[in-house]
Design a protein around this motif. Structure first.
Motif, short mmCIF file in Angstrom:
data_model
loop_
_atom_site.label_atom_id
_atom_site.label_comp_id
_atom_site.label_asym_id
_atom_site.label_seq_id
_atom_site.Cartn_x
_atom_site.Cartn_y
_atom_site.Cartn_z
N SER A 1 26.94 28.49 -29.24
CA SER A 1 26.98 27.32 -28.35
C SER A 1 28.35 27.12 -27.72
CB SER A 1 26.59 26.06 -29.14
OG SER A 1 27.55 25.76 -30.13
N ALA B 1 26.68 23.29 -23.55
CA ALA B 1 25.31 23.53 -24.01
C ALA B 1 24.42 22.32 -23.79
CB ALA B 1 25.30 23.92 -25.49
N SER C 1 23.66 21.95 -19.97
CA SER C 1 22.81 23.06 -19.53
C SER C 1 21.37 22.88 -20.02
CB SER C 1 23.38 24.38 -20.04
OG SER C 1 24.69 24.59 -19.56
N THR C 2 21.20 22.40 -21.25
CA THR C 2 19.85 22.17 -21.77
C THR C 2 19.15 21.07 -21.01
OG1 THR C 2 20.64 22.84 -23.97
CG2 THR C 2 18.54 21.67 -23.86
N LEU D 1 18.01 22.57 -17.68
CA LEU D 1 16.92 23.52 -17.90
C LEU D 1 15.61 22.80 -18.23
CD1 LEU D 1 16.15 26.50 -18.05
CD2 LEU D 1 16.78 26.48 -20.46
N LEU E 1 11.47 26.37 -23.41
CA LEU E 1 12.86 25.92 -23.59
C LEU E 1 13.53 26.61 -24.77
CD1 LEU E 1 12.72 22.06 -22.92
CD2 LEU E 1 14.04 23.76 -21.66
N ASP E 2 12.80 26.73 -25.87
CA ASP E 2 13.38 27.36 -27.07
C ASP E 2 13.75 28.81 -26.81
OD1 ASP E 2 14.28 27.44 -29.65
OD2 ASP E 2 12.32 27.90 -30.50
N THR F 1 16.92 28.88 -24.36
CA THR F 1 18.18 28.43 -24.95
C THR F 1 18.51 29.14 -26.25
OG1 THR F 1 17.02 26.63 -26.11
CG2 THR F 1 17.93 26.15 -23.93
N ASP F 2 17.78 30.19 -26.57
CA ASP F 2 18.00 30.90 -27.83
C ASP F 2 19.40 31.50 -27.91
OD1 ASP F 2 17.48 32.06 -30.27
OD2 ASP F 2 16.60 33.87 -29.40
N TRP G 1 21.97 30.55 -26.41
CA TRP G 1 22.98 29.50 -26.36
C TRP G 1 23.23 28.86 -27.73
CZ3 TRP G 1 20.82 26.48 -21.54
CH2 TRP G 1 21.00 27.29 -20.39
N ILE H 1 20.91 27.03 -29.30
CA ILE H 1 20.21 25.75 -29.26
C ILE H 1 18.79 25.93 -29.77
CG2 ILE H 1 19.41 23.87 -27.78
CD1 ILE H 1 22.40 23.94 -28.09
#
Length: 317
Positions: free
Chosen positions: A167, A174, A177-178, A181, A213-214, A217-218, A220, A222
């Protein structure tokens, strides 16, 4: 199937993190280690000098008399010592982790914390990462559905940092950005659904958004724990049209139910007439029962129907 996808995601995350850590935690090199050694020697040699300097300055500022002034003197010495120790001593909370950079490189494969750790004042810097679950609202998004209906949809996302090093090293912010996204993912997922699916399958849409999303953002660091669709706002004209359509459908069902009731009642009356036709005395009993029902309501006027055969007897006379 879902378990297999989760296992593949975990393997992919572990592989990418291992590659990232191996790239980050390379040797400092000759110049790097030279700077680290000089920084350590500088801190070790100058620490007693710093303490002596603090006391020396305090002696120069030391008052000659007075209890209150002496208390201020000891407090000043204490603050100077604590400030000197604070340069190399850091503390992180139970829900935090510290990512340490030494000469611009990440120091260890794992972040520090919780508790106390030491850093070198000249060569080390660190970033604190909060591991608690964070929630945020997705602003209302104007979306065109698959059947060309414009709706406004908002939601809420719950996520947390699963890899503090990723992250910090893989994305500049992070959290921000999340959030961006999540807005884009909401538009992409709902753009493939029609209005009926959007109104009836919110749980499936939320699960699809969480998976997308998961996965995105993996790398990252998150982990998206939950996604929920909060509200779906329809245009006022569409609301009136849907209300009129629902009202017409209810009226049609009511008319069908009334017609079915009339048909069933006519069938019951037909069967009753056949039973009464078999016994003439049954009609007279039914007549007496009707008179009893009318009399129980305390009416002032009661109509007595006379059979035609009685009237024909008087007419012949």
């Amino acid at each position: 199937m879902e378990m297999e996808n989760q296992m593949e995601s975990q393997k992919r995350r572990g592989k990418s993190n291992d590659n990232l850590i191996s790239d980050r935690t390379g040797a400092l090199g000759c110049v790097g280690w030279t700077i680290v050694i000089l920084s350590g020697l500088f801190t070790f040699l100058l620490f007693p000098l710093t303490i002596w300097f603090c006391f020396r300055v305090s002696q120069l500022r030391k008052p000659h008399s007075g209890l209150k002034s002496r208390n201020h003197y000891f407090l000043y010495c204490k603050c100077e010592c604590e400030l000197t120790v604070f340069v190399v001593l850091q503390i992180v909370q139970e829900y935090e982790r510290a990512v340490i950079f030494r000469v611009g490189r990440i120091k260890d494969r794992k972040p520090k914390g919780p508790g106390v750790f030491f850093i070198l004042p000249c060569t080390d810097s660190f970033v604190k990462v909060d591991l608690r679950t964070v929630s945020f609202d997705i602003p209302p998004q104007e979306i065109l559905t698959k059947d060309s209906v414009t709706v406004s949809v908002d939601g809420v996302v719950y996520f947390r940092v699963s890899d503090p090093i990723a992250s910090v090293a893989n994305v500049s912010n992070a959290d921000f950005s999340t959030r961006l996204l999540a807005q884009t993912t909401l538009r992409n997922v709902l753009g493939t659904k029609n209005l009926a699916e959007l109104l009836s399958d919110r749980e499936g849409i939320a699960h699809s958004m969480q998976s997308n999303l998961d996965e995105a953002t993996d790398h990252w660091g998150i982990k998206v724990e939950r996604v929920e669709i909060k509200d779906v706002k329809l245009p006022h004209q569409l609301q009136r049209a849907m209300a009129a359509e629902a009202e017409a459908a209810r009226e049609a069902r009511a008319k069908v139910i009334a017609a079915e009731g009339e048909m069933n009642a006519s069938r019951a009356l037909k069967e009753a007439s056949l039973v009464i036709a078999e016994s003439p005395s049954a009609l007279q009993l039914r007549y007496l029962q009707t008179l009893n029902t009318i009399a129980s309501e305390k009416n002032s006027t009661i109509i007595f129907p006379l059979p035609m055969d009685v009237m024909s007897h008087f007419m012949r006379k």
